[in-house]
Design an enzyme around this catalytic site. Structure first.
Site, mmCIF file in Angstrom:
data_model
loop_
_atom_site.group_PDB
_atom_site.id
_atom_site.type_symbol
_atom_site.label_atom_id
_atom_site.label_comp_id
_atom_site.label_asym_id
_atom_site.label_seq_id
_atom_site.Cartn_x
_atom_site.Cartn_y
_atom_site.Cartn_z
ATOM 1 N N ALA A 169 0.849 -1.197 0.000
ATOM 2 C CA ALA A 169 0.000 0.000 0.000
ATOM 3 C C ALA A 169 0.880 1.240 0.000
ATOM 4 O O ALA A 169 1.990 1.231 0.544
ATOM 5 C CB ALA A 169 -0.885 0.026 1.247
ATOM 6 N N GLU A 170 0.368 2.290 -0.612
ATOM 7 C CA GLU A 170 0.949 3.613 -0.374
ATOM 8 C C GLU A 170 0.467 4.023 1.003
ATOM 9 O O GLU A 170 -0.736 3.901 1.299
ATOM 10 C CB GLU A 170 0.428 4.608 -1.423
ATOM 11 N N THR A 218 -5.318 -0.082 8.647
ATOM 12 C CA THR A 218 -4.892 0.943 9.608
ATOM 13 C C THR A 218 -6.064 1.434 10.448
ATOM 14 O O THR A 218 -7.211 1.381 10.000
ATOM 15 C CB THR A 218 -4.294 2.130 8.820
ATOM 16 N N ASP A 219 -5.745 1.959 11.628
ATOM 17 C CA ASP A 219 -6.792 2.582 12.449
ATOM 18 C C ASP A 219 -7.234 3.926 11.878
ATOM 19 O O ASP A 219 -8.229 4.495 12.331
ATOM 20 C CB ASP A 219 -6.321 2.741 13.906
ATOM 21 N N GLU A 220 -6.491 4.442 10.879
ATOM 22 C CA GLU A 220 -6.846 5.759 10.332
ATOM 23 C C GLU A 220 -8.180 5.730 9.598
ATOM 24 O O GLU A 220 -8.776 6.775 9.343
ATOM 25 C CB GLU A 220 -5.722 6.289 9.442
ATOM 26 N N TYR A 244 -5.146 9.175 1.956
ATOM 27 C CA TYR A 244 -4.591 7.866 2.317
ATOM 28 C C TYR A 244 -5.629 7.014 3.037
ATOM 29 O O TYR A 244 -5.921 5.885 2.636
ATOM 30 C CB TYR A 244 -3.345 8.040 3.200
ATOM 31 N N LYS A 260 -7.569 3.412 2.087
ATOM 32 C CA LYS A 260 -7.485 2.187 2.909
ATOM 33 C C LYS A 260 -8.889 1.749 3.333
ATOM 34 O O LYS A 260 -9.199 0.550 3.355
ATOM 35 C CB LYS A 260 -6.600 2.403 4.139
ATOM 36 N N ASN A 318 2.863 1.924 13.681
ATOM 37 C CA ASN A 318 3.966 0.979 13.901
ATOM 38 C C ASN A 318 5.292 1.728 13.994
ATOM 39 O O ASN A 318 5.477 2.769 13.365
ATOM 40 C CB ASN A 318 4.082 0.019 12.718
ATOM 41 N N ASN A 321 2.991 13.573 20.123
ATOM 42 C CA ASN A 321 4.173 13.621 19.253
ATOM 43 C C ASN A 321 5.363 14.249 19.977
ATOM 44 O O ASN A 321 6.509 13.834 19.781
ATOM 45 C CB ASN A 321 3.859 14.391 17.966
HETATM 46 P P1 TYD Z 1 3.352 9.694 10.537
HETATM 47 O O1 TYD Z 1 4.561 8.925 10.928
HETATM 48 O O2 TYD Z 1 3.332 10.351 9.202
HETATM 49 O O3 TYD Z 1 2.115 8.715 10.732
HETATM 50 P P2 TYD Z 1 0.508 9.030 10.660
HETATM 51 O O4 TYD Z 1 0.297 10.362 10.060
HETATM 52 O O5 TYD Z 1 0.040 7.943 9.765
HETATM 53 O O6 TYD Z 1 0.012 8.925 12.051
HETATM 54 O O7 TYD Z 1 3.096 10.825 11.631
HETATM 55 C C1 TYD Z 1 2.908 10.499 12.985
HETATM 56 C C2 TYD Z 1 2.589 11.788 13.704
HETATM 57 O O8 TYD Z 1 3.726 12.646 13.645
HETATM 58 C C3 TYD Z 1 1.450 12.581 13.071
HETATM 59 O O9 TYD Z 1 0.661 13.185 14.092
HETATM 60 C C4 TYD Z 1 2.145 13.633 12.244
HETATM 61 C C5 TYD Z 1 3.422 13.907 13.029
HETATM 62 N N1 TYD Z 1 4.596 14.303 12.216
HETATM 63 C C6 TYD Z 1 5.329 15.443 12.574
HETATM 64 O O10 TYD Z 1 5.016 16.143 13.553
HETATM 65 N N2 TYD Z 1 6.399 15.776 11.794
HETATM 66 C C7 TYD Z 1 6.773 15.059 10.715
HETATM 67 O O11 TYD Z 1 7.765 15.437 10.018
HETATM 68 C C8 TYD Z 1 6.035 13.872 10.374
HETATM 69 C C9 TYD Z 1 6.411 13.034 9.201
HETATM 70 C C10 TYD Z 1 4.953 13.535 11.173
#
Ligand code: TYD
Length: 356
Positions: A83-84, A130-132, A155, A159, A185, A254
């Protein structure tokens, strides 16, 4: 058993192959991947010599290619990782997400339906999702298997569409499918466009650590080995037609994740924590940024006796060590395409050298 694993050059797919190929010498594994930008042949290098493993290049978005590979492999089990998966890329260019995630899943389901015919025993199609697909949570609650779909990004919309296709192929055509929806993950072999490897590799290289908004968004972190163990259990023992939510009880903002990475990198490299933290930059937030994800994994814990083995703290320390120890893998991931992406997405600051 013959396994066909799609997307096995990607993060979760390659970790799944690392788990199963050596431990099941009596089974055969064919890794089908279209070799997109996120595919990394280095991620399966150590499997190349295994007699029960082989790689086939094919694009799931091309029906004829999928039919050919499914016909040649005659799989008993299909585990569909391909998947993308990067939300930010789906915002800048959604089309490839429709092709890979929707058309690719459709082509795979059709090829399997044709090949399996009326066969229902000893076959399984497992779809990794995904949970998204459930959208965003507020401060309270967690997604369970009954949570309505409400995807936010291109995205997650693709999905969600692929999950619906898989369920429809079960209900309409009787294909024995299972679906897993997992939280974020982390672990070895993840493309550095994603938060954890991006932050670890940039922290180690003295580059900026770009935090979206205020870093208050919450993700529920799951070590990839725990996720792969869950998929193995579902494939072996899950009920056809069933969905399983897989999460590691690892909710963190984060900022908590970035702080923990800074601490681990400082400790492992002997730098001062203050100098690593100085690399943090608060940047423009992601449009439609889901505030919080959290998984209620009680079904898989109860029905399949799965539980995560990694604590967030141990998993993160181990993951930081893996990226620091695997220079060749990291160098192969930070290629021209990656530089072009970081330039487009973050601007020139991301590709600067040492900031401190
Ligand atoms: P990510 O790894 O892209 O996964 P997802 O969006 O599928 O959850 O991002 C995880 C979290 O981190 C998301 O809340 C977005 C944040 N993020 C940043 O703050 N800075 C970044 O450069 C990236 C890639 C993500």
């Amino acid at each position: 058993m013959r396994y066909l694993v799609t997307g096995g050059l990607g993060f979760i797919g390659s970790n799944f192959l690392h788990r199963l190929v050596p431990s099941r010498p009596g089974d055969s594994f064919v890794n089908v991947d279209c070799c997109s930008y996120a595919a990394n042949p280095k991620s399966v290098e150590s499997l190349e010599g295994c007699a029960n493993y082989r790689f086939v290049r094919a694009d799931l978005a091309e029906a004829a290619e999928v039919r050919e590979v499914v016909g040649a492999v005659e799989p008993d089990v299909v585990v569909h990782f391909a998947a993308e998966s990067h939300v930010d890329r789906s915002i800048r260019g959604p089309e490839s997400f429709l092709k890979s995630n929707v058309v690719g899943t459709f082509n795979l389901l059709e090829a399997v339906r044709e090949r399996w015919g009326a066969r229902r025993d000893g076959v399984r199609f497992h779809h990794v999702s995904t949970d998204e697909v459930f959208g965003s949570l507020g401060a309270e609650g967690a997604f369970n298997e009954e949570t309505p779909y409400d995807p936010s990004s291109p995205y997650s919309a693709t999905k969600a569409a692929s999950d619906h296709l898989v369920r429809a192929w079960h209900r309409t055509f009787g294909i024995p499918v299972t679906i897993s929806n997992c939280s974020n993950n982390y672990g070895p072999r993840q493309h550095p466009e994603k938060l954890m490897p991006l932050m670890i590799m940039n922290a180690a290289a003295g580059k900026p650590l770009p935090v979206y908004g205020q870093g208050a968004n919450v993700r529920d972190w799951l070590h990839v080995e725990d996720h792969c163990a869950a998929i193995e259990l579902i494939v072996d023992k899950g009920t056809p037609g069933q969905t399983y939510n897989v999460g590691g009880h690892g909710e963190r903002t984060n900022m908590q994740v970035v702080d923990a990475i800074c601490e681990a990198v400082a400790k492992e490299t002997g730098r001062s924590l203050a100098s690593v933290r100085d690399q943090i930059r608060f940047v423009q937030d992601r449009p439609g940024h889901d505030f919080r994800y959290a998984i209620d994994p009680r079904r898989i814990e109860r029905e399949l006796q799965w539980s995560p083995r990694w604590s967030f703290e141990d998993g993160l320390r181990d993951t930081v060590r893996w990226y620091l120890a695997n220079d060749a893998w990291c160098a192969s991931a930070v290629n021209e395409e990656y530089h072009a992406w970081t330039q487009t997405h973050y601007g020139t600051s991301q590709t600067e050298g040492q900031t401190s």
